[in-house]
Design a protein around this motif. Structure first.
Motif, PDB file in Angstrom:
ATOM      1  N   UNK A 275      89.037  88.826 -14.397  1.00 14.99           N
ATOM      2  CA  UNK A 275      89.605  89.227 -13.618  1.00 14.99           C
ATOM      3  C   UNK A 275      90.330  90.618 -14.369  1.00 14.99           C
ATOM      4  N   UNK A 276      90.914  90.612 -15.926  1.00 22.03           N
ATOM      5  CA  UNK A 276      91.112  91.282 -16.670  1.00 22.03           C
ATOM      6  C   UNK A 276      90.278  92.908 -16.281  1.00 22.03           C
ATOM      7  N   UNK A 277      89.046  93.197 -15.838  1.00 20.56           N
ATOM      8  CA  UNK A 277      88.067  93.524 -16.187  1.00 20.56           C
ATOM      9  C   UNK A 277      87.913  94.551 -14.643  1.00 20.56           C
ATOM     10  N   UNK A 278      89.201  94.223 -13.557  1.00 15.98           N
ATOM     11  CA  UNK A 278      88.969  94.544 -12.417  1.00 15.98           C
ATOM     12  C   UNK A 278      88.161  93.840 -11.337  1.00 15.98           C
TER      13      UNK A 278
ATOM     14  N   UNK B  58      79.422  85.705 -18.490  1.00 10.25           N
ATOM     15  CA  UNK B  58      78.998  86.531 -17.420  1.00 10.25           C
ATOM     16  C   UNK B  58      78.460  87.935 -17.087  1.00 10.25           C
ATOM     17  N   UNK B  59      77.594  88.181 -15.905  1.00 10.54           N
ATOM     18  CA  UNK B  59      77.073  89.878 -15.720  1.00 10.54           C
ATOM     19  C   UNK B  59      77.809  90.610 -15.114  1.00 10.54           C
ATOM     20  N   UNK B  60      77.866  92.035 -15.020  1.00 12.15           N
ATOM     21  CA  UNK B  60      78.294  92.242 -13.796  1.00 12.15           C
ATOM     22  C   UNK B  60      77.074  92.688 -13.358  1.00 12.15           C
ATOM     23  N   UNK B  61      77.490  92.499 -11.709  1.00 10.98           N
ATOM     24  CA  UNK B  61      76.667  93.242 -10.635  1.00 10.98           C
ATOM     25  C   UNK B  61      76.003  93.736 -10.492  1.00 10.98           C
ATOM     26  N   UNK B  62      77.030  95.108 -10.909  1.00 15.55           N
ATOM     27  CA  UNK B  62      76.796  96.750 -11.198  1.00 15.55           C
ATOM     28  C   UNK B  62      77.342  97.302 -10.285  1.00 15.55           C
ATOM     29  N   UNK B  63      78.359  96.326  -8.771  1.00 14.07           N
ATOM     30  CA  UNK B  63      79.199  96.992  -8.493  1.00 14.07           C
ATOM     31  C   UNK B  63      80.297  97.300  -8.551  1.00 14.07           C
ATOM     32  N   UNK B  64      81.140  96.473  -9.713  1.00 16.93           N
ATOM     33  CA  UNK B  64      82.875  96.528 -10.493  1.00 16.93           C
ATOM     34  C   UNK B  64      83.328  96.247  -9.737  1.00 16.93           C
TER      35      UNK B  64
ATOM     36  N   UNK C 191      71.138  88.463 -25.739  1.00 21.85           N
ATOM     37  CA  UNK C 191      72.221  89.462 -24.788  1.00 21.85           C
ATOM     38  C   UNK C 191      73.269  88.452 -25.130  1.00 21.85           C
ATOM     39  N   UNK C 192      73.240  87.098 -25.192  1.00 25.79           N
ATOM     40  CA  UNK C 192      74.313  86.393 -25.018  1.00 25.79           C
ATOM     41  C   UNK C 192      75.282  87.049 -26.004  1.00 25.79           C
ATOM     42  N   UNK C 193      75.234  86.875 -26.928  1.00 21.87           N
ATOM     43  CA  UNK C 193      75.788  86.642 -28.164  1.00 21.87           C
ATOM     44  C   UNK C 193      76.176  88.704 -28.090  1.00 21.87           C
ATOM     45  N   UNK C 194      76.091  89.737 -27.293  1.00 25.01           N
ATOM     46  CA  UNK C 194      75.811  91.312 -28.435  1.00 25.01           C
ATOM     47  C   UNK C 194      76.852  91.442 -26.966  1.00 25.01           C
ATOM     48  N   UNK C 195      77.199  90.645 -25.850  1.00 26.20           N
ATOM     49  CA  UNK C 195      77.990  91.077 -24.824  1.00 26.20           C
ATOM     50  C   UNK C 195      78.879  92.044 -25.053  1.00 26.20           C
ATOM     51  N   UNK C 196      79.986  92.822 -24.534  1.00 29.35           N
ATOM     52  CA  UNK C 196      81.239  94.301 -24.545  1.00 29.35           C
ATOM     53  C   UNK C 196      82.117  93.312 -23.935  1.00 29.35           C
ATOM     54  N   UNK C 197      81.937  92.679 -23.444  1.00 29.76           N
ATOM     55  CA  UNK C 197      83.941  91.547 -22.474  1.00 29.76           C
ATOM     56  C   UNK C 197      83.730  92.529 -21.150  1.00 29.76           C
ATOM     57  N   UNK C 198      83.144  93.688 -20.583  1.00 31.60           N
ATOM     58  CA  UNK C 198      83.221  94.663 -20.104  1.00 31.60           C
ATOM     59  C   UNK C 198      82.273  94.112 -18.619  1.00 31.60           C
ATOM     60  N   UNK C 199      81.202  94.553 -19.369  1.00 33.53           N
ATOM     61  CA  UNK C 199      79.800  94.874 -18.531  1.00 33.53           C
ATOM     62  C   UNK C 199      79.512  92.988 -18.315  1.00 33.53           C
TER      63      UNK C 199
END
Length: 800
Positions: free
Chosen positions: A133-136, A96-102, A66-74
């Motif tokens: 920050x670039x991903x909002x 980093x991992x998104x908390x699902x609340x954008x 999982x660490x090596x296959x991130x999309x750098x958005x989520x």
């Protein structure tokens, strides 16, 4: 504000740790799974417990994948790597991992035990914040064990506004990634210390190898080795020569690998095609610094440029620093070092100036000339091609070096002007920076750019850079050292007022004319003509009289000998008047001399004071030169007297929303082209930064442009309807805004200064912004006529 990183998936940056060691930070990818697996196996159980908040014997494979296959958005992970090109090894990571609340992303870090405490987590945190920050995302969160004090300190000292919530099992951390620019100050300090430490093996080495130290006394290698020996280097130096038993009476070694101990610095003087091989051998022997005097690199054409790129890759891969190639070496006059790894036969006089020169041969000539002017040095560095170490690095070293009080730069081109402004702006308030910028002509600029592959920059942009950074600029080498004489030997003036004393009306007039022409202030009552037959006591009395006046901030004293006489007695009488004035009011003021027969500096001891002080007065050949040099220092003195001003930053903006809008528009268009937004789209982004607006199109007063520049990056250009133009390099400070308002003579209620600051912030927060045109009135922007263009790649280099 940290730098926004628009493309996390391809992020890659070479950075320096706090101890000066170089490593690579880059995005993790699927191919890194084996490297990360090996990294996890090297970690102690305690480090794993701190990261996973429970006893862990082995990290599950799915977590590593999982660490090596991130999309750098989520999600996404950055790796800290050493020896990337040869034997890559992961020594730390952060993800980093998104908390699902954008709006929120959770971050966590792991660093190999022996590399902990070197700043790796802090560096990765800054970069993860830029990617998020670039991903909002507007907030980073973390869960930390209460006894993980090291990680808590990382967050506490990061520069972010940290919120902590404690409970019995964990500490909940919240870090907003929107808002203030205070992080820049923290990051700048960390970088400055890291850069200064990275140059220690070059400027303060204890063990050196001179690779290519020939027995031929006319060879470069022999001269440098001989100069290191003959100037009393306090460390150990080894000659490396595969064909000699000894060099200059010192046992030689056939290769670096044969040396009896590890080295810190390698000075390389072998043919260009052999440089990379011996550099790698030096790295294997522990070298952290290289000085490559060999020619045949970027200055010699395409093949040389490729060779230089390979050398730089090697240097960065092995965590080293490089001076050159095609340079003439370095010097350090400190008695605990006494290093002369250059082609100059002797060290310059020890003093308080650091000198960095783009011109190799001219730099050595300048050192000799400086001696005649009474200027001594702490360090000298010949830049060469500046493949790695640049003037920016030396400024940061000198900022931290307590022995260096003045930085002197001989510049031909710029490598990273935005970074130069940021570094110089901080340093110039602590220590003056004196610079001569050459390659102004078209032919000269082309020749300089061919040598280094870097651009010289335009005249208007260069002037803006020097102005914003508070740099003292000289037009000629003679003027450079006239100014340096004053900075080294005299106090800074506290105003523009000058007093003039001479024994000739013509002499006094030349002083006065030059003073007025250069912006100094001279009142009639502060100009004294003592007459051709003035006696020494007349000078003492007049010097004291003028120095005691509040409206005299500097003193110009001239003497033209009439008949059979010399200036020595006059010089002593001037010094006596200076001492008496200082004793009476306790104020030191600059005193500049033009005594026909004396040139350079006049050193005089004062036996009749308690401290028995020595006074050194700059002495000029002609009277016109003194006011011209003094005027530049007056400008500098005025610069440091004003508040430094923070980077213009406004908390009522919505940078996260603006970035999401930019990504939306970019995703809807064709990639890698300039995207001209519709007026309503541009206005929607502009509204995120709360720019004051004016609905009256007839109120037009000026136009604000954001324009891409290949050398200086994003430029702010304000053009008035009267044809005046003001250029500034971003980010701008509160002080830049005040100067703008003052220069345009705007009323207090105007909004143009605020708009200037908000657009500067917009540039930093939106890396995709390519160009912008905004019509303005004193009350606000005229929104309907805005033109904005985006580009997926933007035009800001990611620089930390």
């Amino acid at each position: 504000m940290f730098k926004i990183i628009p493309d996390g998936k391809s992020f890659k940056e070479h950075v320096l740790l706090k101890n000066g060691e170089g490593i690579l930070i880059r995005a993790a990818k699927r191919e890194d799974i084996p490297l990360v697996s090996e990294f996890m196996k090297r970690l102690s159980k305690e480090s794993l417990r701190m990261r996973f908040m429970a006893a862990v014997n082995e990290v599950p494979q799915n977590i590593i994948e999982d660490l090596c296959t991130g999309d750098f958005v989520e999600s996404g992970c950055l790796l800290a790597i050493i020896n990337e090109e040869t034997e890559p090894k992961v020594i730390g990571l952060g993800n980093f991992i998104s908390m699902g609340d954008s709006r929120s992303a959770e971050v966590a870090f792991l660093v190999q035990d022996e590399y902990q405490g070197r700043g790796i987590s802090t560096i990765i945190l800054e970069r993860l914040a830029g990617i998020c920050a670039a991903n909002g995302y507007i907030e980073l969160v973390a869960e930390v064990l209460p006894d993980n004090q090291q990680m808590l300190n990382v967050f506490k000292n990061s520069g972010f506004k940290v919120h902590q919530l404690w409970d019995s099992d964990a500490v909940h951390i919240e870090l907003p990634v929107i808002g203030g620019a205070s992080l820049w100050e923290q990051a700048a300090m960390r970088e400055r210390i890291a850069v200064a430490n990275s140059l220690m093996p070059i400027l303060k080495p204890k063990k050196i190898a001179v690779i290519g130290a020939s027995r031929d006394k006319n060879s470069i290698g022999n001269m440098i080795f001989r100069n290191i020996l003959s100037n009393g280097f306090t460390g150990t130096v080894y000659p490396v020569n595969p064909k000699a038993e000894s060099v200059n009476g010192v046992k030689a070694y056939k290769s670096v690998e044969d040396l009896p101990e590890e080295i810190e610095l390698a000075v390389i003087a072998v043919p260009a095609k052999e440089v990379i091989k011996v550099s790698e051998e030096a790295a294997n022997k522990g070298a952290k610094g290289l000085i490559v005097v060999s020619a045949g690199f970027a200055e010699s054409g395409k093949e040389g440029k490729k060779r230089q790129e390979k050398l730089l890759n090697l240097v960065r891969n092995r965590g080293m620093r490089l001076i050159g190639p095609s340079c003439l070496g370095v010097m350090n006059t400190h008695p605990e070092v006494n290093l002369n790894a250059s082609l100059a036969p002797t060290l310059p006089e020890r003093g308080t100036a650091g000198f960095f020169s783009h011109s190799a041969a001219l730099g050595l000539v300048i050192l000799n000339y400086a001696k005649k002017k009474g200027i001594g040095f702490t360090t000298y560095v010949s830049a060469g091609n500046r493949a790695d170490v640049s003037g920016n690095d030396l400024l940061q070293y000198w900022y931290e070096d307590s022995n260096t009080k003045l930085a002197i730069l001989y510049l031909e081109t710029f490598g990273n002007p935005r970074k130069f402004v940021r570094i110089a702006r901080n340093m110039s308030r602590k220590k003056p920076i004196l610079c001569i910028k050459t390659a102004k002509s078209k032919a000269g600029r082309k020749k300089a750019e061919e040598k280094t592959g870097k651009s010289g920059g335009g005249k208007e942009e260069t002037e803006a850079l020097f102005h914003q950074a508070g740099i003292i600029v000289a037009d000629t080498l003679d003027e450079l050292f006239d100014i340096a004489m004053i900075l080294v030997h005299q106090p800074l003036p506290q105003g523009k007022g000058v007093g003039i004393i001479a024994n000739s009306a013509g002499f006094a007039t030349l002083f006065a004319d030059s003073s007025e022409a250069n912006g100094l202030e001279i009142k009639e009552e502060n100009l004294i003509n003592l007459g051709a037959f003035a006696k020494p006591d007349d000078y003492t009395k007049s010097v004291k009289e003028l120095l005691l006046k509040e409206n005299v901030h500097s003193l110009l004293v001239g003497f033209a000998c009439v008949g059979n006489c010399g200036p020595e007695d006059i010089a002593q009488s001037i010094k006596k008047g200076v001492v008496e004035a200082e004793r009476e009011n306790g104020i030191k003021k600059p005193v500049l001399l033009c005594l026909m027969g004396m040139y350079g500096t006049v050193n005089l001891k004062t036996e009749y004071t308690e401290k028995n002080e020595e006074y050194t007065f700059p002495a000029f050949r002609f009277p016109e030169s003194a006011p011209k040099a003094l005027s530049q220092i007056v400008k500098y003195s005025e610069f440091i007297e004003k508040p430094v001003g923070k980077i213009a930053w406004y908390e009522d903006t919505k940078g996260d929303k603006a970035r999401k809008l930019c990504q939306k528009y970019i995703n809807e268009k064709e990639k890698n082209i300039e995207i001209l937004l519709k007026p309503e789209e541009a206005k929607e982004i502009i509204d995120c930064f709360n720019l004051p607006q004016c609905n009256n199109p007839n109120a037009f007063k000026c136009t604000l442009f954001v324009k891409p520049d290949p050398v200086f990056g994003p430029l702010l250009r304000l053009e008035t309807h009267k044809g005046h133009s003001i250029v500034r390099i971003t980010p701008i400070t509160e002080r830049d805004i005040e100067e703008l308002v003052e220069r345009l003579n705007l009323p207090e209620c105007n909004k143009i200064g605020e708009i200037f600051g908000r657009v500067s912030q917009m540039i930093e927060e939106i890396p995709w912004l390519y160009s912008l045109k905004i019509p303005l009135s004193e009350k606000g922007i005229i929104a309907k006529d805005i033109k904005m263009a985006l580009r997926p790649s933007g035009f800001i280099k990611i620089e930390f």
